[in-house]
Design a protein around this motif. Structure first.
Motif, short mmCIF file in Angstrom:
data_model
loop_
_atom_site.label_atom_id
_atom_site.label_comp_id
_atom_site.label_asym_id
_atom_site.label_seq_id
_atom_site.Cartn_x
_atom_site.Cartn_y
_atom_site.Cartn_z
N THR A 62 0.20 -1.68 0.13
CA THR A 62 -0.27 -0.06 -0.19
C THR A 62 0.50 1.35 -0.11
O THR A 62 0.44 2.15 -0.64
CB THR A 62 -1.33 -0.15 1.16
N LEU A 63 2.04 0.88 0.76
CA LEU A 63 3.14 2.22 1.18
C LEU A 63 3.81 2.51 -0.90
O LEU A 63 3.97 3.74 -0.74
CB LEU A 63 3.63 2.42 1.37
N LEU A 64 3.91 1.57 -0.88
CA LEU A 64 4.28 1.82 -2.59
C LEU A 64 3.53 1.97 -3.35
O LEU A 64 3.83 3.27 -4.16
CB LEU A 64 4.53 -0.18 -3.02
N TYR A 65 1.88 1.69 -3.63
CA TYR A 65 0.62 2.30 -4.88
C TYR A 65 0.71 3.45 -3.96
O TYR A 65 0.22 4.78 -4.47
CB TYR A 65 -0.41 1.45 -4.51
N GLU A 66 0.52 4.07 -3.24
CA GLU A 66 0.55 5.85 -2.79
C GLU A 66 1.48 6.85 -3.20
O GLU A 66 1.29 7.71 -3.76
CB GLU A 66 0.28 5.26 -0.83
N ALA A 116 -3.20 3.52 -9.34
CA ALA A 116 -2.23 3.45 -8.04
C ALA A 116 -3.19 3.38 -7.04
O ALA A 116 -2.97 2.94 -6.54
CB ALA A 116 -1.07 4.20 -8.72
N PHE A 117 -4.03 4.72 -7.32
CA PHE A 117 -4.58 5.33 -6.03
C PHE A 117 -5.65 3.67 -5.96
O PHE A 117 -6.31 4.25 -4.51
CB PHE A 117 -5.34 7.01 -6.06
N GLU A 118 -7.06 3.37 -6.47
CA GLU A 118 -7.57 2.48 -6.80
C GLU A 118 -6.98 1.39 -5.51
O GLU A 118 -7.23 0.93 -4.31
CB GLU A 118 -7.78 2.54 -8.02
N LYS A 119 -6.02 1.10 -6.59
CA LYS A 119 -5.19 -0.15 -5.76
C LYS A 119 -4.20 0.19 -4.14
O LYS A 119 -4.71 -0.48 -2.99
CB LYS A 119 -3.43 -1.18 -6.59
N ALA A 120 -3.96 1.58 -3.95
CA ALA A 120 -3.74 1.38 -2.43
C ALA A 120 -5.53 2.40 -1.55
O ALA A 120 -5.03 1.66 -0.14
CB ALA A 120 -2.99 3.71 -2.65
N ALA A 127 -11.04 5.20 1.17
CA ALA A 127 -12.17 6.44 0.43
C ALA A 127 -11.55 7.20 0.74
O ALA A 127 -11.74 8.08 -0.69
CB ALA A 127 -13.15 6.09 1.92
N LYS A 128 -10.64 8.27 1.53
CA LYS A 128 -9.44 9.31 0.57
C LYS A 128 -9.20 8.74 -0.19
O LYS A 128 -8.84 9.64 -1.89
CB LYS A 128 -8.39 9.59 2.02
N HIS A 129 -7.96 7.34 -1.19
CA HIS A 129 -7.55 7.38 -1.80
C HIS A 129 -8.96 7.07 -3.13
O HIS A 129 -8.43 7.44 -3.87
CB HIS A 129 -7.09 6.13 -1.67
N LEU A 130 -9.45 6.64 -2.51
CA LEU A 130 -10.61 6.70 -4.01
C LEU A 130 -11.15 8.02 -4.55
O LEU A 130 -11.26 7.38 -5.74
CB LEU A 130 -12.83 6.07 -3.01
N GLU A 131 -11.28 9.06 -3.62
CA GLU A 131 -11.60 10.33 -3.74
C GLU A 131 -10.64 10.83 -5.24
O GLU A 131 -10.74 11.28 -5.80
CB GLU A 131 -11.98 11.04 -3.23
N SER A 132 -9.42 10.26 -4.67
CA SER A 132 -8.18 10.65 -5.60
C SER A 132 -8.60 10.16 -6.70
O SER A 132 -8.24 10.96 -8.08
CB SER A 132 -6.50 11.02 -4.81
N ALA A 133 -8.72 8.41 -6.99
CA ALA A 133 -9.46 7.78 -7.86
C ALA A 133 -9.62 8.60 -8.72
O ALA A 133 -10.24 8.99 -10.11
CB ALA A 133 -8.80 6.46 -7.79
N ALA A 134 -10.93 9.08 -8.10
CA ALA A 134 -12.39 10.13 -8.92
C ALA A 134 -11.65 11.99 -9.44
O ALA A 134 -12.55 11.43 -10.73
CB ALA A 134 -14.17 10.22 -7.77
#
Length: 285
Positions: free
Chosen positions: A32-36, A51-55, A69-76
């Protein structure tokens, strides 16, 4: 070099989540750290989105729905830049579900509403919970999906007893229905707003949306339904003694009599002009 190469970071992260003869359990924390990191470094929107979806999945596996949820918002936000509106809606809906898992109804509703605000320019930058947020335009690109998301967001707040926080959502959903010329649905949503206003003792707002619902029916040339709506609203004591009631009564009488000048006069009254959501009456006359 690998530490600054998003693709290599993603590949390394994927390897950490795949089981093998030498790895019997996935290392989601390291992956997860790598994906982020890959999401932050990637200059390609598609790769950053992935990457953010995987994170997000990684944070879910680590039992951290808030960060997921925060990462999904970034993906959105990245999906919006790519014009992938179905993904935008999907990411925000999934983010909303994750916020709900945290017992946070307001962020859950915000996640759905954030994608929906209708604006005339391409993007709108707002300050949301202390952060600068870009709100993508979904109403103009997928109005039916926008309606579903507005409804879901209202459901979340209503179930949590926070109807007052949903007022902007009721208003926006009604606007989309009117734009789609789904006037019966618009009126129904206004009446739902009225019920919510009643629950939180917002009497003035309640009376205004009841008048708006009657106007919507008249705009659709459905006098019978407008009169039924008026009679139903008159069962509410607050509306019965309100300026909005008197205005609705005058409007219905003028419409029934075909009195164009009276319709114009009432339409120009401050009671109608001050409505939160007003349907233009020009096409009546």
């Amino acid at each position: 070099m690998a530490a600054s190469d998003p693709e290599k970071l993603m590949i390394k992260g994927d390897k950490l989540t795949q089981l093998s003869l030498t790895r019997w359990s996935a290392d989601w924390k390291s992956a997860t750290l790598l994906y982020e990191q890959a999401g932050r470094l990637a200059k390609n929107y598609e790769k950053a989105k992935a990457a953010f979806e995987k994170a997000s999945k990684g944070q879910e596996m680590l039992s951290s729905p808030w960060d997921a949820a925060k990462h999904l918002e970034s993906a959105a936000a990245l999906a919006k830049e790519l014009g992938s509106w179905s993904e935008v809606a999907d990411f925000y809906r999934r983010a909303s579900e994750l916020y709900n898992e945290c017992g946070r109804s307001q962020p859950a509703s915000d996640a759905l509403a954030r994608v929906l605000l209708r604006i005339t320019s391409k993007n709108l930058i707002v300050i949301h919970h202390g952060e600068s947020v870009t709100i993508p335009v979904l109403e103009d690109n997928a109005p039916d999906e926008a309606i579903r998301l507005y409804t879901d967001a209202c459901d979340i707040l209503e179930e949590d007893g926070k109807e007052q926080m949903a007022f902007d959502l009721y208003r926006a959903a009604t606007s989309v229905y009117v734009k789609l010329e789904k006037y019966a649905d618009a009126a129904t949503f206004l009446l739902r707003w009225g019920l919510a206003a009643d629950k939180c003792n917002a009497t003035h707002s309640q009376c205004k949306v009841y008048l708006s619902a009657i106007i919507v029916y008249l705009f659709a040339n459905d006098l019978k339904q407008a009169e039924k709506c008026y009679n139903d609203c008159c069962q509410i004591e607050a509306f019965l003694s309100s300026d909005q009631n008197r205005c609705a009564s005058k409007l219905l009488s003028a419409y029934s009599d075909g009195d164009v000048e009276e319709i114009k006069r009432v339409a120009q009254s401050s009671t109608i002009k001050n409505l939160d959501h007003m349907v233009c009456l020009e096409n009546w006359v």
